[in-house]
Design an enzyme around this catalytic site. Structure first.
Site, mmCIF file in Angstrom:
data_model
loop_
_atom_site.group_PDB
_atom_site.id
_atom_site.type_symbol
_atom_site.label_atom_id
_atom_site.label_comp_id
_atom_site.label_asym_id
_atom_site.label_seq_id
_atom_site.Cartn_x
_atom_site.Cartn_y
_atom_site.Cartn_z
ATOM 1 N N TYR A 128 -23.789 -5.277 3.154
ATOM 2 C CA TYR A 128 -25.296 -4.298 2.399
ATOM 3 C C TYR A 128 -26.424 -5.393 1.639
ATOM 4 O O TYR A 128 -27.622 -5.150 1.815
ATOM 5 C CB TYR A 128 -25.257 -2.742 1.942
ATOM 6 C CG TYR A 128 -24.743 -1.866 3.458
ATOM 7 C CD1 TYR A 128 -25.288 -2.082 4.621
ATOM 8 C CD2 TYR A 128 -23.624 -1.520 4.021
ATOM 9 C CE1 TYR A 128 -25.378 -1.344 5.594
ATOM 10 C CE2 TYR A 128 -22.989 -0.945 5.166
ATOM 11 C CZ TYR A 128 -24.161 -0.592 5.463
ATOM 12 O OH TYR A 128 -23.551 0.180 6.612
ATOM 13 N N ARG B 257 -18.091 1.897 17.924
ATOM 14 C CA ARG B 257 -17.246 1.731 15.974
ATOM 15 C C ARG B 257 -17.268 3.090 16.212
ATOM 16 O O ARG B 257 -18.673 3.251 15.283
ATOM 17 C CB ARG B 257 -17.737 0.726 15.622
ATOM 18 C CG ARG B 257 -16.411 0.421 14.763
ATOM 19 C CD ARG B 257 -16.383 -0.018 13.249
ATOM 20 N NE ARG B 257 -16.448 1.194 12.784
ATOM 21 C CZ ARG B 257 -17.110 0.942 10.969
ATOM 22 N NH1 ARG B 257 -17.808 0.041 10.658
ATOM 23 N NH2 ARG B 257 -16.599 1.955 9.574
ATOM 24 N N GLU C 197 -13.831 0.423 4.370
ATOM 25 C CA GLU C 197 -14.161 0.603 3.010
ATOM 26 C C GLU C 197 -12.710 1.073 2.382
ATOM 27 O O GLU C 197 -13.661 2.097 1.371
ATOM 28 C CB GLU C 197 -15.245 0.807 3.346
ATOM 29 C CG GLU C 197 -16.992 0.153 3.930
ATOM 30 C CD GLU C 197 -17.984 0.310 3.029
ATOM 31 O OE1 GLU C 197 -18.021 1.247 2.268
ATOM 32 O OE2 GLU C 197 -18.940 -0.722 3.944
ATOM 33 N N ASN D 52 -17.963 -5.158 6.395
ATOM 34 C CA ASN D 52 -19.751 -4.326 6.338
ATOM 35 C C ASN D 52 -20.976 -5.431 5.198
ATOM 36 O O ASN D 52 -20.474 -5.252 3.471
ATOM 37 C CB ASN D 52 -19.448 -3.093 5.496
ATOM 38 C CG ASN D 52 -18.613 -2.513 7.117
ATOM 39 O OD1 ASN D 52 -18.626 -2.710 8.164
ATOM 40 N ND2 ASN D 52 -18.614 -1.037 6.603
ATOM 41 N N HIS E 204 -11.932 6.649 7.863
ATOM 42 C CA HIS E 204 -13.763 6.581 7.318
ATOM 43 C C HIS E 204 -13.632 7.818 6.665
ATOM 44 O O HIS E 204 -14.411 8.548 6.749
ATOM 45 C CB HIS E 204 -14.572 6.738 8.183
ATOM 46 C CG HIS E 204 -15.934 5.816 7.848
ATOM 47 N ND1 HIS E 204 -16.339 5.278 8.628
ATOM 48 C CD2 HIS E 204 -17.006 5.897 7.238
ATOM 49 C CE1 HIS E 204 -17.162 4.458 8.092
ATOM 50 N NE2 HIS E 204 -17.516 5.100 7.124
ATOM 51 N N GLU F 159 -20.665 -3.549 10.046
ATOM 52 C CA GLU F 159 -21.400 -2.513 9.313
ATOM 53 C C GLU F 159 -22.904 -3.574 8.876
ATOM 54 O O GLU F 159 -22.048 -4.329 7.757
ATOM 55 C CB GLU F 159 -21.492 -1.869 8.705
ATOM 56 C CG GLU F 159 -20.799 -0.695 8.722
ATOM 57 C CD GLU F 159 -20.522 0.688 8.167
ATOM 58 O OE1 GLU F 159 -21.413 0.571 6.956
ATOM 59 O OE2 GLU F 159 -19.296 1.351 7.745
HETATM 60 C C1 FCB Z 1 -21.401 1.908 4.229
HETATM 61 C C2 FCB Z 1 -20.221 3.676 4.895
HETATM 62 C C3 FCB Z 1 -21.072 4.392 5.675
HETATM 63 C C4 FCB Z 1 -22.523 4.331 5.549
HETATM 64 C C5 FCB Z 1 -23.272 3.150 4.916
HETATM 65 C C6 FCB Z 1 -24.264 3.068 4.213
HETATM 66 O O1 FCB Z 1 -20.512 2.381 2.858
HETATM 67 O O2 FCB Z 1 -19.021 2.607 5.378
HETATM 68 O O3 FCB Z 1 -20.112 5.246 6.255
HETATM 69 O O4 FCB Z 1 -22.568 5.155 4.429
HETATM 70 O O5 FCB Z 1 -22.389 2.282 3.704
#
Ligand code: FCB
Length: 452
Positions: free
Chosen positions: A296, A78, A167, A294, A122, A354
């Site tokens: 985290y 991607r 995002e 995404n 992006h 992500e």
């Molecule tokens: C996300 C972004 C990506 C990168 C990661 C760590 O929010 O999409 O570009 O910065 O975090």
């Protein structure tokens, strides 16, 4: 005892990246300036005033990078297209050399049997469009749909999967409210205008991509989503968590999956909604073949009247590991996927686009990168993705962030997210131990975990 957890037969394994973070060549071959080019060249926006001018030089080195993807057994890659390579001023004259770069990248991927997944935005908005107001200006949404049409016309004969945005919430809030990202504006009203126009531009671009496509393609969007937890069980904290959830999750999920918006729930939304959201906008936005998630971390909040709009502030709970950027909370990836599935019943495909961790990796004396921490992070998160699949939530794929260490926005080069280590001075690439582990996961289509 360990046990082996298999993923579905057609599960898509990939890695993700973005144009500004990896390409470099910021002013070559007719490329126009983006807001990130402007932002990084002004002082004090990025740690050590670092820039993405060169970063990992993928623009010149993609022929070396695609075989690395092959070494990792990736089925898909991607990447994002830099709008300013295609339309240096955001609209008008097309730069054929810019289109040619993505044309060659797509061919190189296909020659290696790696499926290209394209994302059109992006965060690197053409500066020329920012000069006309940027995302808070509704016209930008129409310019985006036209840009999407141009790229789709050229690449849709070979590319089946398209994402409009990565995002949009971060692009709007970090760019126009917090000001930590380009264009560095701090204005709540503009941020909500930007968010609405980003979403509107998604709807418009879905239409223009399908209309231009040379074959049936699937078009989606990528959202950053975090489960929101209250700091305590008090009614006030629970209400604060619900408000934060509306702002960070429902503000994108509701329009895209239900055709409604929670924005009127906020004082600022009441000021904006009448003039901002035109009668047919929400219907236009609600169109999706794939939703990319995404993930985290989670967000833990307490009631806090000092904070505008949400009246809630984030706390960092005790008890879990932290990385250089966030709390590590693997259960959250399950929670968010399950919540989307059970609350929204999406008709579209769902995949993780992500997930990853920054680790301060370096080469050991023998040239290896022993990044056990990333491997542990990956295994724990994949375990939770598998849990979602076992609960009959049909997750179609998992993309790791990122293929290579790269430019991490306002953090510069300090936060390394890659499965491949990059020496930023020499541009030498080295597959980390986590990369080899991931390659094996893909080969076996499953993970080994502790358990009965
Ligand atoms: C996300 C972004 C990506 C990168 C990661 C760590 O929010 O999409 O570009 O910065 O975090």
């Amino acid at each position: 005892m360990t046990k082996f957890l298999s993923f579905p037969k057609d599960f898509v394994w990939g890695c993700a990246s973005s144009a500004y973070q990896v390409e470099g060549a910021w002013n070559e071959d007719g490329k126009g300036k983006s807001i990130w080019d402007t932002f990084v060249h002004a002082p004090d926006h990025v740690v050590n005033n670092e820039t993405g001018d060169v970063t990992v030089d993928h623009y010149h080195r993609f022929k070396e990078d695609v075989p690395l993807m092959k070494d990792l057994n990736l089925a898909a890659y991607r990447f994002s297209v830099a709008w300013t390579r295609i339309l240096p001023s955001g609209k008008g004259k097309v730069n054929r050399i810019g289109l040619g770069f993505y044309d060659r990248l797509v061919d190189e991927l296909l020659n290696h049997k790696i499926e290209p997944y394209i994302c059109l935005f992006h965060w690197d908005l053409p500066q020329a469009l920012q000069d006309q107001g940027g995302w808070p200006n509704r016209d930008t949404a129409y310019a985006f749909a036209e840009y999407a049409r141009i790229v789709a016309e050229r690449l849709s004969d070979r590319v089946n999967v398209w994402f409009t945005h990565n995002e949009p919430w971060v692009a709007a809030m970090a760019g126009y409210f917090a000001g930590q990202h380009a264009p560095g504006i701090k204005d709540g009203k503009k941020a909500f205008q930007a968010l609405h126009h980003l979403l509107l531009s998604h709807g418009l671009a879905v239409e223009s991509i399908h209309a231009a496509a040379k074959q049936p393609v699937r078009v989606g969007i990528i959202l950053n989503l975090n489960p929101v937890h209250p700091a305590s069980e008090s009614a006030n904290d629970r209400a604060a968590a619900a408000r934060m959830d509306a702002v960070i999750n429902r503000s994108t999920l509701d329009p895209l999956l239900k055709g409604t918006t929670p924005i009127q729930e906020f004082s600022i939304g009441k000021l904006l909604s009448g003039s901002l959201i035109k009668p047919t906008d929400l219907e236009k936005i609600r169109t999706l073949d794939i939703l990319g998630v995404n993930y985290y971390t989670r967000t833990v909040v307490k009631n806090d009247r000092k904070f505008p709009i949400v009246a809630a502030s984030q706390i960092q709970p005790e008890g879990n590991e932290y990385s250089g950027m966030w709390e590590i909370y693997p259960e959250g990836i399950y929670e968010i996927l399950a919540r989307i599935w059970w609350d929204y019943h999406p008709k579209c495909d769902l995949m993780v686009t992500e997930n990853g961790i920054p680790v301060p990796d370096g080469l050991d004396f023998d040239g290896r990168v022993r990044d056990e921490r990333r491997t542990r992070y990956l295994r724990n998160h994949l375990h939770q993705v598998h849990r979602a699949i076992s609960d009959d939530i049909p997750i179609k794929g998992y993309f790791h962030w990122s293929l290579m260490d790269n430019f991490e926005w306002a953090h510069g080069y300090g936060q390394r997210f890659g499965l491949v280590h990059v020496d930023f001075k020499t541009q030498e690439r080295t597959i980390k131990d986590s990369g080899r582990w991931f390659a094996n996961v893909i080969h076996e289509n499953g993970i080994q975990v502790d358990g009965e």
